[in-house]
Design an enzyme around this catalytic site. Structure first.
Site, short mmCIF file in Angstrom:
data_model
loop_
_atom_site.label_atom_id
_atom_site.label_comp_id
_atom_site.label_asym_id
_atom_site.label_seq_id
_atom_site.Cartn_x
_atom_site.Cartn_y
_atom_site.Cartn_z
N GLN A 12 2.73 -3.91 35.71
CA GLN A 12 3.72 -3.62 36.58
C GLN A 12 3.96 -4.73 37.48
O GLN A 12 5.20 -5.05 37.83
CB GLN A 12 3.53 -2.29 37.01
CG GLN A 12 4.71 -1.68 37.92
CD GLN A 12 4.47 -0.75 39.11
OE1 GLN A 12 3.21 -0.36 39.15
NE2 GLN A 12 5.60 -0.26 39.76
N TYR A 142 -11.11 5.27 39.78
CA TYR A 142 -10.35 4.36 40.01
C TYR A 142 -10.87 3.52 41.50
O TYR A 142 -10.79 2.50 41.87
CB TYR A 142 -9.06 4.53 39.95
CG TYR A 142 -7.73 3.71 40.32
CD1 TYR A 142 -7.70 2.49 39.62
CD2 TYR A 142 -7.10 3.94 41.49
CE1 TYR A 142 -6.59 1.55 40.02
CE2 TYR A 142 -6.23 2.77 41.97
CZ TYR A 142 -5.91 1.74 41.03
OH TYR A 142 -4.88 0.87 41.72
N LYS A 146 -12.24 0.16 43.02
CA LYS A 146 -11.53 -0.64 43.89
C LYS A 146 -12.60 -0.89 45.36
O LYS A 146 -12.30 -2.03 45.66
CB LYS A 146 -10.25 -0.08 44.28
CG LYS A 146 -9.08 -0.10 43.10
CD LYS A 146 -8.80 -1.67 43.00
CE LYS A 146 -7.92 -1.81 41.56
NZ LYS A 146 -7.56 -3.09 41.28
#
Ligand code: SER
Length: 319
Positions: A12, A142, A146
């Protein structure tokens, strides 16, 4: 002039950042990379493209050496909802590949940008005006990847002097390439469905606020933070940034101004709803504003106008 390698260039962010950086730095100074070579892709066909599977450190090294790369924009990653479906894979891809990139950067003297996320924050973080330096304790794999990534990047900067910089992106809204399985994706899907079917069923509950940003502001942020004089940076990994904060009903109201028949209904996905509720409602991005001049151009109103116009053109061109 910089020699930039972009990993995950078909994703993206990458699909738009590649053309944006090719325009700024020159077609021969941006090396896009990904695991496939899709036909008709501008990323593959309009400049230099290398096949790289970031699980294989040698594939990255070969490209860095071949093109004398000095800057790595490491975008290859798995998003939050997909990460919950396959947490081990999320750890391997998000942390494993970042560690490879940092080691390569240390060896071949490269600077590194990698996106972090609002997902680093969790239930112990302040929800409104979430500070730059705040308790993290993320609830998702996730978020854990991160948050670990931020620590690794800061470690490589402090211990080895690798010039690492990062941004905690909120939900990114764009019309070029769909996001790959995140929690904020509803705010992208809603525009496609509004134009196609004049209705949308949201998997996120009414009243659930999350930070969001339109892609042009995100692209600009990456270039700005990488171009900033290092002497001005107090923080590095990673900066809070936001452009707007809204809940599903607010984006629906804005779309209705352009498509009056548009209707939103709700069918909540408990996994993504729980993820959304563990994230901040609205970040405090003062540090980014002060240290490198972060100043977003789009709000919900101007983004909706642009997004619907661009998406309409895109859908017309396909049909
Ligand atoms: N957009 C991301 C996700 O929803 C957040 O960084 O997973």
């Amino acid at each position: 002039m910089k020699k930039i390698l972009i990993t995950g260039a078909l994703g993206q962010i990458g699909s738009e950042l590649t053309s944006y950086m090719r325009d700024i730095y020159g077609i021969n100074n941006v090396i896009a990379s990904g695991r496939r070579t899709p036909k008709g892709s501008k990323v593959v066909e309009d400049g230099i493209f290398e096949l790289i599977n970031t699980d294989d450190v040698n594939q990255i090294i070969n490209v860095v050496k071949k093109h004398k790369v000095d800057t790595i924009i490491h975008l290859a990653a798995i998003l939050s909802a997909v990460g919950e479906a396959n947490p081990i894979k999320a750890w391997e891809v998000n942390v494993g590949s970042l560690l490879s990139v940092l080691e390569i950067a240390r060896t071949y003297d490269c600077s590194v940008f990698t996106p972090s996320s609002i997902a680093v924050f969790g239930d112990y973080s302040q929800k409104f005006k979430t500070p730059q330096d705040e308790v993290q304790k993320p609830a998702t794999m996730y978020g854990i990847t991160k948050s670990s990534g931020e620590l690794l990047c800061d470690y490589y900067f402090k211990r080895f002097g690798v010039d690492t910089r990062g941004i905690r992106f909120p939900g990114l809204i764009s019309y070029e390439t769909l996001p790959g399985g995140g929690t904020t994706d509803y705010a992208v899907h809603i525009y496609y469905e509004a134009l196609k079917n004049k209705k949308y069923t949201s998997f996120i509950k009414e009243g659930t606020y999350m930070d969001m940003m339109y892609m042009p502001d995100a692209l600009n942020a990456i270039v700005e933070v990488m171009e900033t004089d290092p002497g001005k940076l107090i923080h590095r990994n990673a900066f809070n940034v936001t452009s707007m904060s809204f809940a599903p009903e607010h984006i629906a109201q804005e779309i209705k101004k352009h498509i009056p028949e548009f209707e939103i209904t709700y069918d909540i996905d408990p996994i993504r709803q729980a993820i959304a509720e563990s994230w901040p409602d609205f970040l405090d991005d003062t540090a980014a504003r002060e240290e490198w001049g972060w100043n977003p151009k789009y709000d919900l109103k101007s983004m909706t106008k642009d997004m619907l116009a661009k998406l309409k053109e895109k859908i017309k061109a396909i049909n």
